[in-house]
Design an enzyme around this catalytic site. Structure first.
Site, PDB file in Angstrom:
ATOM      1  N   CYS A  49       0.835  -1.209   0.000  1.00  0.00           N
ATOM      2  CA  CYS A  49       0.000   0.000   0.000  1.00  0.00           C
ATOM      3  C   CYS A  49       0.870   1.260   0.000  1.00  0.00           C
ATOM      4  CB  CYS A  49      -0.916  -0.019   1.216  1.00  0.00           C
ATOM      5  SG  CYS A  49      -2.059   1.374   1.255  1.00  0.00           S
ATOM      6  N   CYS A  53       0.066   4.782   7.118  1.00  0.00           N
ATOM      7  CA  CYS A  53      -0.621   4.643   8.410  1.00  0.00           C
ATOM      8  C   CYS A  53       0.330   3.912   9.372  1.00  0.00           C
ATOM      9  CB  CYS A  53      -1.926   3.875   8.228  1.00  0.00           C
ATOM     10  SG  CYS A  53      -2.935   4.544   6.879  1.00  0.00           S
ATOM     11  N   CYS A  56       0.225   0.066  10.428  1.00  0.00           N
ATOM     12  CA  CYS A  56      -0.220  -0.947   9.463  1.00  0.00           C
ATOM     13  C   CYS A  56       0.892  -1.836   8.907  1.00  0.00           C
ATOM     14  CB  CYS A  56      -0.957  -0.259   8.324  1.00  0.00           C
ATOM     15  SG  CYS A  56      -1.766  -1.442   7.214  1.00  0.00           S
ATOM     16  N   CYS A  93     -16.625  -9.425   5.332  1.00  0.00           N
ATOM     17  CA  CYS A  93     -16.000  -8.123   5.092  1.00  0.00           C
ATOM     18  C   CYS A  93     -14.713  -8.303   4.281  1.00  0.00           C
ATOM     19  CB  CYS A  93     -15.693  -7.467   6.431  1.00  0.00           C
ATOM     20  SG  CYS A  93     -14.946  -5.845   6.230  1.00  0.00           S
ATOM     21  N   CYS A 124     -19.652  -6.376   3.461  1.00  0.00           N
ATOM     22  CA  CYS A 124     -18.950  -5.170   3.894  1.00  0.00           C
ATOM     23  C   CYS A 124     -17.653  -5.118   3.098  1.00  0.00           C
ATOM     24  CB  CYS A 124     -18.659  -5.251   5.389  1.00  0.00           C
ATOM     25  SG  CYS A 124     -17.700  -3.845   5.987  1.00  0.00           S
ATOM     26  N   CYS A 184     -19.599   1.769   8.570  1.00  0.00           N
ATOM     27  CA  CYS A 184     -18.835   1.118   9.631  1.00  0.00           C
ATOM     28  C   CYS A 184     -17.609   1.998   9.839  1.00  0.00           C
ATOM     29  CB  CYS A 184     -18.439  -0.291   9.192  1.00  0.00           C
ATOM     30  SG  CYS A 184     -17.326  -1.112  10.356  1.00  0.00           S
ATOM     31  N   ARG A 256     -18.074  -2.925  17.898  1.00  0.00           N
ATOM     32  CA  ARG A 256     -17.356  -4.181  17.630  1.00  0.00           C
ATOM     33  C   ARG A 256     -16.035  -4.233  18.374  1.00  0.00           C
ATOM     34  NH1 ARG A 256     -17.029  -4.228  12.314  1.00  0.00           N
ATOM     35  NH2 ARG A 256     -19.136  -5.034  12.239  1.00  0.00           N
TER      36      ARG A 256
HETATM   37  N1  SAM Z   1      -6.803   0.280   3.140  1.00  0.00           N
HETATM   38  C1  SAM Z   1      -8.088   0.464   3.682  1.00  0.00           C
HETATM   39  C2  SAM Z   1      -8.160   1.604   4.666  1.00  0.00           C
HETATM   40  O1  SAM Z   1      -7.139   1.961   5.234  1.00  0.00           O
HETATM   41  O2  SAM Z   1      -9.259   2.151   4.858  1.00  0.00           O
HETATM   42  C3  SAM Z   1      -8.699  -0.763   4.304  1.00  0.00           C
HETATM   43  C4  SAM Z   1      -7.893  -1.688   5.192  1.00  0.00           C
HETATM   44  S1  SAM Z   1      -7.263  -1.006   6.706  1.00  0.00           S
HETATM   45  C5  SAM Z   1      -6.118  -2.218   7.162  1.00  0.00           C
HETATM   46  C6  SAM Z   1      -8.631  -1.074   7.829  1.00  0.00           C
HETATM   47  C7  SAM Z   1      -8.440  -0.659   9.255  1.00  0.00           C
HETATM   48  O3  SAM Z   1      -7.792  -1.687   9.983  1.00  0.00           O
HETATM   49  C8  SAM Z   1      -7.619   0.566   9.562  1.00  0.00           C
HETATM   50  O4  SAM Z   1      -8.324   1.761   9.387  1.00  0.00           O
HETATM   51  C9  SAM Z   1      -7.273   0.360  11.031  1.00  0.00           C
HETATM   52  O5  SAM Z   1      -8.229   0.980  11.861  1.00  0.00           O
HETATM   53  C10 SAM Z   1      -7.319  -1.157  11.203  1.00  0.00           C
HETATM   54  N2  SAM Z   1      -5.965  -1.675  11.481  1.00  0.00           N
HETATM   55  C11 SAM Z   1      -4.984  -1.831  10.577  1.00  0.00           C
HETATM   56  N3  SAM Z   1      -3.840  -2.268  11.174  1.00  0.00           N
HETATM   57  C12 SAM Z   1      -4.122  -2.394  12.495  1.00  0.00           C
HETATM   58  C13 SAM Z   1      -3.346  -2.789  13.625  1.00  0.00           C
HETATM   59  N4  SAM Z   1      -2.065  -3.116  13.518  1.00  0.00           N
HETATM   60  N5  SAM Z   1      -3.948  -2.812  14.839  1.00  0.00           N
HETATM   61  C14 SAM Z   1      -5.251  -2.466  14.962  1.00  0.00           C
HETATM   62  N6  SAM Z   1      -6.030  -2.074  13.910  1.00  0.00           N
HETATM   63  C15 SAM Z   1      -5.480  -2.035  12.698  1.00  0.00           C
HETATM   64  C1  DTB Z   2     -11.330  -2.551  11.479  1.00  0.00           C
HETATM   65  O1  DTB Z   2     -11.613  -1.531  12.120  1.00  0.00           O
HETATM   66  N1  DTB Z   2     -10.553  -3.532  11.913  1.00  0.00           N
HETATM   67  C2  DTB Z   2     -10.377  -4.538  10.897  1.00  0.00           C
HETATM   68  C3  DTB Z   2     -11.343  -4.059   9.791  1.00  0.00           C
HETATM   69  N2  DTB Z   2     -11.772  -2.791  10.263  1.00  0.00           N
HETATM   70  C4  DTB Z   2     -10.938  -4.054   8.384  1.00  0.00           C
HETATM   71  C5  DTB Z   2      -8.958  -4.757  10.511  1.00  0.00           C
HETATM   72  C6  DTB Z   2      -8.055  -5.062  11.661  1.00  0.00           C
HETATM   73  C7  DTB Z   2      -6.700  -5.301  11.133  1.00  0.00           C
HETATM   74  C8  DTB Z   2      -5.735  -5.713  12.191  1.00  0.00           C
HETATM   75  C9  DTB Z   2      -4.350  -5.905  11.689  1.00  0.00           C
HETATM   76  C10 DTB Z   2      -4.201  -6.912  10.596  1.00  0.00           C
HETATM   77  O2  DTB Z   2      -4.714  -8.049  10.689  1.00  0.00           O
HETATM   78  O3  DTB Z   2      -3.530  -6.571   9.606  1.00  0.00           O
HETATM   79 FE1  SF4 Z   3      -2.894   1.227   3.382  1.00  0.00          FE
HETATM   80 FE2  SF4 Z   3      -2.829   0.066   5.775  1.00  0.00          FE
HETATM   81 FE3  SF4 Z   3      -3.325   2.680   5.589  1.00  0.00          FE
HETATM   82 FE4  SF4 Z   3      -5.185   0.924   4.732  1.00  0.00          FE
HETATM   83  S1  SF4 Z   3      -4.466   1.191   6.849  1.00  0.00           S
HETATM   84  S2  SF4 Z   3      -4.486   2.802   3.676  1.00  0.00           S
HETATM   85  S3  SF4 Z   3      -3.845  -0.723   3.965  1.00  0.00           S
HETATM   86  S4  SF4 Z   3      -1.397   1.635   5.005  1.00  0.00           S
END
Ligand code: SAM
Ligand code: DTB
Ligand code: SF4
Length: 324
Positions: A49, A53, A56, A93, A124, A184, A256
Site C-alpha cells: 500500500c 498509516c 499498518c 468483510c 462489507c 462502519c 465491535r
Molecule cells: N486500506 C483500507 C483503509 O485503510 O481504509 C482498508 C484496510 S485497513 C487495514 C482497515 C483498518 O484496519 C484501519 O483503518 C485500522 O483501523 C485497522 N488496522 C490496521 N492495522 C491495524 C493494527 N495493527 N492494529 C489495529 N487495527 C489495525
Molecule cells: C477494522 O476496524 N478492523 C479490521 C477491519 N476494520 C478491516 C482490521 C483489523 C486489522 C488488524 C491488523 C491486521 O490483521 O492486519
Molecule cells: Fe494502506 Fe494500511 Fe493505511 Fe489501509 S491502513 S491505507 S492498507 S497503510
C-alpha cells in the site's frame, strides 16, 4: 450532547462501576443484551500500500516482512465466504490494501459483492478512499456496509498518518452515506493517544449524522517494523472504559470488539461485552494478523451465555428491549 468533548471526557472520569452500570443500562435499552453479531474478514488484496498509516503491516513504506498478494480471484473469495458462513458468520468483510480502488478494481470487487450476497450473507468492504461514483457502484452491487475508520482524534491523527487527511476520510464517509450504504467507522486505541484524544475521537463519531451503524474499536496490534511498533500498551481497564463510553455515546450502534482480541484473556473480553460491545470479528485471521479461532470463540460464548445474532436482527434498526 456527546458532540461535546468535555461531556465525553466526563463519562471517562466516572467511577468504573458507575460507568459500567450506565453502559449496560444503555445497552439493554437498545439491544438484545446477550446477542453478538459475527463478521468474518478476508484480505482480498494484501500489502504494497502507498499510504503510511503508522500502525499498518501493509504499507509499502515499512519493512514488516509481509508477503504482498494481488487482488484475489472471484472463486477463491466465494469459497472463503462459504466457509465463513458454514462457521456461523453473518457478515463477510472484504479488505484491500489500497489508498483507494481504481475503476477496474471496483468492477472486480462488485462481482465479489454480488457473489457473496447471493450466499445470503451481509456484505462489507474496506477499500480505502472512494472517488465520485464508486460508492454508487458498490451500493448497486449490493454492498451493505462500507468500513472506513477515523482511527483517532483529529489532534492525534497527524502523529499516525501523513499521506491522507482526516478530512479525506470524512469525505469518503459522506460518499458512502450519500450512496445509501450503512457506515462502519471506528478507530484504534493504544497508539500513544491521551484520554482526551479517545474522548475527542468518540465525539467525532457521535457527531456524524446519522452516526455509524457499526463502530469497530480496535486495540493496536503491535507490528514490528511499523512506526507504532513500540507504542506503550494501553491499560486494559482504560480500554474497557473506552468501549463503555462508546456504548453510551453511540447507543444505537453495534460496537465491535475488533483487533486485539487474540491478546485478551476471557475475563477482559467478558468485561468488554458487559461494557456494551455486541459484535466481533470471527475467524482465525483478521487481515494479516491472527484472531481467536471459531472454536475458541464458541467456547467463550458458551461460558458467557452469549449467542450469535441472526442477520435479520443484526442488520436492521436495533430493537428496543425492556430493562430490569
Ligand atoms: N486500506 C483500507 C483503509 O485503510 O481504509 C482498508 C484496510 S485497513 C487495514 C482497515 C483498518 O484496519 C484501519 O483503518 C485500522 O483501523 C485497522 N488496522 C490496521 N492495522 C491495524 C493494527 N495493527 N492494529 C489495529 N487495527 C489495525
Ligand atoms: C477494522 O476496524 N478492523 C479490521 C477491519 N476494520 C478491516 C482490521 C483489523 C486489522 C488488524 C491488523 C491486521 O490483521 O492486519
Ligand atoms: Fe494502506 Fe494500511 Fe493505511 Fe489501509 S491502513 S491505507 S492498507 S497503510
Amino acid at each position: 450532547m456527546f458532540r461535546d468533548v468535555a461531556a465525553v471526557e466526563a463519562l471517562f472520569a466516572l467511577p468504573f462501576n458507575d460507568l459500567m452500570y450506565r453502559a449496560q443500562t444503555t445497552h439493554r435499552n437498545h439491544f438484545d443484551p446477550n446477542g453478538v453479531q459475527l463478521s468474518t474478514l478476508l484480505s482480498i488484496k494484501t500489502g504494497g500500500c502507498s499510504e503510511d498509516c503508522g500502525y499498518c503491516s501493509q504499507s509499502a513504506r515499512f519493512h514488516t516482512g509481509l508477503d504482498a498478494q494481488p487482488l484475489m480471484e472471484l472463486d477463491e473469495v466465494v469459497a472463503s465466504a462459504k466457509a465463513a458462513k458454514a462457521k456461523g458468520a453473518t457478515r463477510f468483510c472484504m479488505g484491500a490494501a489500497w489508498r483507494g480502488p481504481k475503476e477496474k478494481d471496483v468492477k472486480r470487487v462488485a462481482d465479489m459483492i454480488r457473489a457473496v450476497k447471493a450466499l445470503g450473507m451481509e456484505t462489507c468492504a474496506t477499500l480505502g478512499q472512494l472517488k465520485d461514483g464508486q460508492a454508487q457502484e458498490l451500493a448497486a452491487a449490493g454492498l451493505d456496509y462500507y468500513n472506513h475508520n477515523l482511527d483517532t482524534s483529529r489532534a492525534h491523527y497527524d502523529h499516525v498518518v501523513h499521506t491522507h487527511s482526516y478530512e479525506d476520510r470524512l469525505a469518503t464517509l459522506g460518499k458512502v452515506r450519500e450512496a445509501g450504504m450503512k457506515v462502519c467507522c471506528g478507530g484504534i486505541m493504544g497508539m500513544g493517544e491521551s484520554r482526551r484524544d479517545r474522548a475527542a475521537f468518540l465525539a467525532e463519531l457521535a457527531a456524524l449524522d446519522p452516526p455509524p451503524e457499526s463502530v469497530p474499536i480496535n486495540l493496536l496490534v503491535h507490528i514490528p517494523g511499523t512506526p507504532l511498533s513500540d507504542a506503550p500498551a494501553l491499560d486494559p481497564i482504560e480500554f474497557v472504559r473506552t468501549v463503555a463510553v462508546a456504548r453510551i455515546v453511540l447507543p444505537g450502534s453495534f460496537v465491535r470488539l475488533s483487533a486485539g482480541r487474540q491478546s485478551m484473556p476471557d475475563y477482559l473480553q467478558a468485561l468488554c461485552f458487559l461494557a456494551g460491545a455486541n459484535s466481533i470479528f470471527y475467524g482465525e485471521k483478521l487481515l494479516t494478523t491472527p484472531n481467536p479461532g471459531a472454536n475458541t470463540d464458541q467456547a467463550l460464548f458458551e461460558k458467557l451465555g452469549l449467542y450469535p445474532l441472526a442477520p435479520e436482527n443484526a442488520g436492521e434498526a436495533p430493537r428496543a428491549v425492556k430493562t430490569g
